[in-house]
Write an enzyme that holds these catalytic residues in place. Structure first.
Site, PDB file in Angstrom:
ATOM      1  N   HIS A 189      33.582  46.269  40.062  1.00 26.57           N
ATOM      2  CA  HIS A 189      33.348  45.928  41.469  1.00 26.57           C
ATOM      3  C   HIS A 189      31.856  46.060  41.748  1.00 26.57           C
ATOM      4  O   HIS A 189      31.317  47.158  41.732  1.00 26.57           O
ATOM      5  CB  HIS A 189      34.123  46.868  42.386  1.00 26.57           C
ATOM      6  CG  HIS A 189      35.611  46.747  42.230  1.00 26.57           C
ATOM      7  ND1 HIS A 189      36.358  45.842  42.940  1.00 26.57           N
ATOM      8  CD2 HIS A 189      36.482  47.381  41.390  1.00 26.57           C
ATOM      9  CE1 HIS A 189      37.639  45.938  42.565  1.00 26.57           C
ATOM     10  NE2 HIS A 189      37.740  46.866  41.633  1.00 26.57           N
ATOM     11  N   LEU A 190      31.218  44.918  41.936  1.00 26.83           N
ATOM     12  CA  LEU A 190      29.858  44.929  42.458  1.00 26.83           C
ATOM     13  C   LEU A 190      30.055  44.746  43.961  1.00 26.83           C
ATOM     14  O   LEU A 190      31.035  44.148  44.386  1.00 26.83           O
ATOM     15  CB  LEU A 190      29.040  43.791  41.842  1.00 26.83           C
ATOM     16  CG  LEU A 190      28.945  43.849  40.304  1.00 26.83           C
ATOM     17  CD1 LEU A 190      28.183  42.654  39.766  1.00 26.83           C
ATOM     18  CD2 LEU A 190      28.295  45.147  39.851  1.00 26.83           C
ATOM     19  N   ASN A 220      36.519  41.445  45.820  1.00 25.04           N
ATOM     20  CA  ASN A 220      36.641  42.118  47.124  1.00 25.04           C
ATOM     21  C   ASN A 220      35.293  42.510  47.714  1.00 25.04           C
ATOM     22  O   ASN A 220      35.006  43.668  47.965  1.00 25.04           O
ATOM     23  CB  ASN A 220      37.590  43.314  47.035  1.00 25.04           C
ATOM     24  CG  ASN A 220      37.156  44.342  46.009  1.00 25.04           C
ATOM     25  OD1 ASN A 220      36.384  44.031  45.111  1.00 25.04           O
ATOM     26  ND2 ASN A 220      37.644  45.558  46.139  1.00 25.04           N
ATOM     27  N   HIS A 270      46.763  43.317  40.189  1.00 20.30           N
ATOM     28  CA  HIS A 270      46.755  44.728  40.574  1.00 20.30           C
ATOM     29  C   HIS A 270      48.201  44.990  40.980  1.00 20.30           C
ATOM     30  O   HIS A 270      48.607  44.648  42.077  1.00 20.30           O
ATOM     31  CB  HIS A 270      45.788  44.918  41.752  1.00 20.30           C
ATOM     32  CG  HIS A 270      45.879  46.268  42.409  1.00 20.30           C
ATOM     33  ND1 HIS A 270      44.779  47.061  42.580  1.00 20.30           N
ATOM     34  CD2 HIS A 270      46.916  46.958  42.943  1.00 20.30           C
ATOM     35  CE1 HIS A 270      45.140  48.189  43.199  1.00 20.30           C
ATOM     36  NE2 HIS A 270      46.433  48.143  43.431  1.00 20.30           N
ATOM     37  N   HIS A 306      44.272  47.841  35.067  1.00 23.65           N
ATOM     38  CA  HIS A 306      44.322  49.312  35.115  1.00 23.65           C
ATOM     39  C   HIS A 306      45.715  49.946  35.002  1.00 23.65           C
ATOM     40  O   HIS A 306      46.221  50.541  35.940  1.00 23.65           O
ATOM     41  CB  HIS A 306      43.599  49.840  36.354  1.00 23.65           C
ATOM     42  CG  HIS A 306      43.874  49.101  37.651  1.00 23.65           C
ATOM     43  ND1 HIS A 306      45.129  48.855  38.119  1.00 23.65           N
ATOM     44  CD2 HIS A 306      43.020  48.568  38.566  1.00 23.65           C
ATOM     45  CE1 HIS A 306      45.047  48.211  39.272  1.00 23.65           C
ATOM     46  NE2 HIS A 306      43.775  48.015  39.557  1.00 23.65           N
ATOM     47  N   ASN A 325      42.617  54.552  42.602  1.00 20.36           N
ATOM     48  CA  ASN A 325      43.912  53.860  42.630  1.00 20.36           C
ATOM     49  C   ASN A 325      43.957  52.813  41.521  1.00 20.36           C
ATOM     50  O   ASN A 325      43.126  51.928  41.497  1.00 20.36           O
ATOM     51  CB  ASN A 325      44.111  53.181  43.998  1.00 20.36           C
ATOM     52  CG  ASN A 325      45.499  52.598  44.124  1.00 20.36           C
ATOM     53  OD1 ASN A 325      46.438  53.067  43.484  1.00 20.36           O
ATOM     54  ND2 ASN A 325      45.639  51.563  44.926  1.00 20.36           N
ATOM     55  N   ASP A 334      36.872  49.459  35.706  1.00 21.17           N
ATOM     56  CA  ASP A 334      37.223  49.475  37.131  1.00 21.17           C
ATOM     57  C   ASP A 334      36.133  50.184  37.936  1.00 21.17           C
ATOM     58  O   ASP A 334      36.423  50.923  38.879  1.00 21.17           O
ATOM     59  CB  ASP A 334      38.607  50.106  37.359  1.00 21.17           C
ATOM     60  CG  ASP A 334      39.144  49.810  38.760  1.00 21.17           C
ATOM     61  OD1 ASP A 334      38.490  49.060  39.518  1.00 21.17           O
ATOM     62  OD2 ASP A 334      40.219  50.341  39.105  1.00 21.17           O
ATOM     63  N   HIS A 355      31.212  53.833  45.616  1.00 20.82           N
ATOM     64  CA  HIS A 355      31.266  54.167  47.043  1.00 20.82           C
ATOM     65  C   HIS A 355      30.151  55.153  47.319  1.00 20.82           C
ATOM     66  O   HIS A 355      29.822  55.986  46.473  1.00 20.82           O
ATOM     67  CB  HIS A 355      32.608  54.799  47.408  1.00 20.82           C
ATOM     68  CG  HIS A 355      33.767  53.843  47.328  1.00 20.82           C
ATOM     69  ND1 HIS A 355      33.890  52.752  48.161  1.00 20.82           N
ATOM     70  CD2 HIS A 355      34.831  53.799  46.487  1.00 20.82           C
ATOM     71  CE1 HIS A 355      34.990  52.082  47.845  1.00 20.82           C
ATOM     72  NE2 HIS A 355      35.578  52.694  46.822  1.00 20.82           N
TER      73      HIS A 355
END
Lengths: 431, 314
Positions: free
Chosen positions: A69-70, A101, A186, A239, A285, A312, A316
């Protein structure tokens, strides 16, 4: 002509499943041959020759992290495309795939193009975007999947938001099949997850927080595999974290379903007990599970039920994580810890280095149809990762290249690190 | 001729049935070219047109066919009928049956409705399109249109492009053209193709791409995409459909030299087919409509005229 020769390294090749000392030559960004000593490449009249001495190091096909996730566009305070790529270089990756996302979500050619252009500006490694299954990641209508493919998406996924509407997922699989795009699921039953923040079990009970049952993952994987089987579609499950999930996938593969899956290093390294002090940097998650699940994931890696190890990587900010377990967002960073954590399985003699090359390069390339990548072979892209498997180091916060530092591994001692990443023949120092 | 009283499915026909329809239609086509476009063939026969779905082409085509054969036709507008008061299909038919019609022409949104009706009436039933099932007269007019240009159907490559799952035209065409030996290439998003594929039907295959489907094709049948399909996840959007599943002049140039482009109508210009292809007279869309009348005259004649005249006089 630009030529790069990597001398004296031990090449861990997933295609031949061997680890043999040999030299590799990359000409104008393309692998042009591999010799077995010095002198093989002397005939060149070219002036521009660069030589890397990889004596004592292992040479792997360029590593590919297919689940990252960038946070650009939209959440640049957590991670930008450039900072994410810098972390990826340090982690030993020559290619990464970014999940959709962002804000706006990557559900169209315009966002896709924006991301690809930004990655070219950063100019470090390859970036392959993954487009959204549903418009706005809302799970209601299909995004323009053909347009996403045409503008460079290598797969579609609503990662982070499971697709609850079964007919939407079924038709996404069918529609994407028209374009040869894999669907990455997912898999999670949202109604079972409820307000859960960690694995449901003794630890969640001890902490007095709501649990996420392992069955929430397994039941969803059963459904998604059922769809892939019925519709003859290609499915990749993201995942995988539980023993039950590994069992379900193992069974499906035996039946011949076109399903692949990945796990992440934390699922074979940490248990739910990492959250005992309400550690939000272990809130993720799917959640960290139990020792039994760790063993099952390791077995899945060894018997090839699990095809891929991906990070993954989910940055944050410090402030977002500096709160209660209930309130903190899910996710940990992982680009720089994937390789050293995977080396633990090498140290445990569960995996050879050529297995690691398969799990982190060959299979991601195969699943995402990245032709000419995932191996060390004449004519393949000159993407190489050179690692030192003996180097001892400590993963301290100041080593983190990401803009976010949310990792449960800070302070851990590791053995093994990436030394160079080579992207289309261009050498970048990794650490 | 093995004809029964009804024309419900192309699958009920034999190869020679199809050819007799076409031969008869060829004769009837001449009537439409005359100054006085009327013959007394079906004088005294009553045909009820029962259209439960909107229709321009098919409905007017049947009506004109009936008029040119001098049949008495009755059009029931469903929106102004007792159906709006809750009358069942069965009761509607039983009531109309009491009026002694000779044929029902049925268009219904439910698959199998014409078959259901055929079991409760003595009159002939002609399927003018039922749900996502079949549209046999469309197929007969498609075959007639192709045969006017191409002699031997069995030597042709036919591409059928679009929403196969929901197209009664596609299904009837596939059954009919397969029976006549054409090589049929199907293309569309997998979400709009039958999950079972076509392994049970000879000479039909799913093309891997649009280009493979149309390359050297002798006939290309384009299907209408309904805008509602996006709402049920079958396609992302009409814009996306246009980008990837529209017949463009470039794709058309891959087809054989004398390629015929067919479309059952109504056309969504620049959604499933470039408007310019229609504007440049590259299609046989209007020829199809013209032949539609002849084919429907042939159907009415062969079900009502031929059959009944074989019955002994009372």
């Amino acid at each position: 002509m630009k030529r790069l020769i990597i001398k004296n390294g031990i090449v861990a090749d997933p295609l031949s499943r061997t680890e043999v000392k040999r030299d590799i030559c990359i000409e104008d960004g393309i692998i042009r041959g591999a010799g077995n000593g010095t002198g093989d490449f002397k005939k060149s009249r070219s002036a521009d020759i660069k030589i890397i001495n990889a004596d004592g190091l292992y040479v792997l096909p360029g590593l590919i992290d297919m689940h990252v996730h960038l946070r650009e566009p939209g959440y640049e305070y957590k991670e930008t495309i450039k900072s994410g790529m810098e972390a990826a270089v340090s982690g030993g990756f020559t290619s990464i795939c970014c999940m959709p996302n962002t804000n706006p979500p990557n559900d169209s050619a315009s966002v896709n193009n924006y991301i690809i252009n930004k990655s070219k500006e950063a100019g470090l490694i390859n970036l392959f975007p993954i487009g959204a299954i549903s418009r706005g990641l809302k799970g209601e209508n299909l995004s323009d999947i053909g347009e996403l493919k045409e503008s460079g998406a290598v797969a579609i996924s609503d990662d982070g938001n499971p697709v609850s509407d079964t007919s939407l997922l079924a038709r996404a699989m069918l529609y994407a099949k028209t374009f040869g795009l894999p669907v990455i699921s997912h898999s999670e039953d949202l109604s079972l997850r409820g307000k859960g923040v960690m694995n449901e079990g003794f630890t969640s009970q001890a902490l007095g927080v709501a649990g996420i049952p392992s069955i929430a993952e397994e039941i969803a994987i059963e459904r998604d595999i059922g769809l892939a089987k019925y519709y003859g579609a290609k499915l990749h499950i993201a995942h995988v974290s539980t023993a039950g999930s590994v069992d379900v996938i193992r069974r499906a593969k035996k039946e011949g379903v076109d399903v692949t899956c990945e796990t992440c290093p934390h699922y074979f390294t940490l248990t739910e007990e990492s959250l005992l002090n309400y550690n939000t940097n272990a809130k993720i998650n799917p959640p960290l599970r139990t020792g039994r699940d760790i063993l099952a994931v390791k077995e899945g890696l060894v018997d090839r039920t699990i095809d891929v190890i991906a990070s993954d990587h989910a940055p944050h900010s410090e402030d977002e994580k500096d709160t209660t377990l209930d309130n903190a967002p899910f996710g940990i960073i992982g680009l720089q810890t994937l390789l050293p954590l995977t080396f633990k399985l090498y140290a445990e003699k569960r995996l050879f280095l050529h297995d690691i090359a398969r799990l982190v390069s060959q299979n991601p390339a195969r699943i995402l149809n990245l032709s000419g990548r995932g191996g060390i072979k004449e004519g393949y892209a000159g993407d190489i990762t050179i690692v030192d498997v003996r180097k001892k180091w400590k993963f301290s916060e100041n080593k983190i290249k990401s803009l976010s530092k949310n990792s449960p591994f800070i302070g851990m001692d590791f053995t093994g690190i990436a030394v160079y990443v080579i992207v289309s023949g261009n050498v970048i120092s990794a650490n | 001729m093995s004809l029964k009283k009804d024309l419900i499915s192309i699958k009920d026909l034999t190869k020679s049935d199809i050819y007799s329809f076409i031969e008869t239609a060829k004769e009837f086509k001449k009537i439409s070219l005359k100054d006085i476009k009327k013959v007394p063939t079906l004088r005294g026969k009553t045909v009820i047109n029962l259209f439960y779905e909107p229709s321009t082409r098919t409905r007017s085509s049947f009506e004109i066919a009936q008029k040119r054969l001098s049949a008495d036709s009755l059009n029931i507008a469903i929106s102004q009928s007792s159906v709006t008061k809750g009358e069942t299909l069965k009761d509607t038919i039983l009531n109309l049956e009491s009026m002694k019609p000779d044929a029902f022409v049925i268009r219904h949104h439910e698959s199998g409705a014409p078959y259901f009706i055929s079991k409760i009436t003595k009159a002939s039933v002609i399927n003018a399109g039922d749900g996502i099932n079949e549209h046999p007269t469309q197929t007969l007019l498609d075959i007639m249109t192709v045969m006017e240009e191409k002699k031997d159907i069995s030597s042709l490559k036919v591409a059928i492009i679009g929403d196969i799952s929901h197209s009664r035209v596609a299904r009837s065409d596939i059954f009919g053209l397969s029976m006549l030996g054409a090589d049929i290439y199907i293309y569309g998003p997998y979400s709009l193709l039958p999950v079972t594929g076509f392994k049970d039907i000879p000479n039909v295959r799913i093309a891997k791409g649009f280009k493979e489907a149309v390359k050297n094709a002798d006939v290309i049948i384009m299907l209408r995409i309904q805008k509602e399909r996006a709402g049920y996840h079958f396609i992302p959007s009409i814009e996306e459909y246009r980008n990837f599943f529209k017949l463009t002049p470039e794709l058309l140039s891959l087809a054989s030299k004398g390629v015929m482009v067919l479309h059952p109508g109504p056309v969504n210009r620049d959604v499933e087919i470039s408007g310019s292809i229609i504007n440049r007279d590259k299609t046989f869309i209007f020829k199809q409509v013209e032949n539609g009348i002849a084919v429907r005259m042939a159907c009415l004649y062969m079900l009502l005229g031929v059959q009944k005249s074989l019955e002994p006089d009372i």
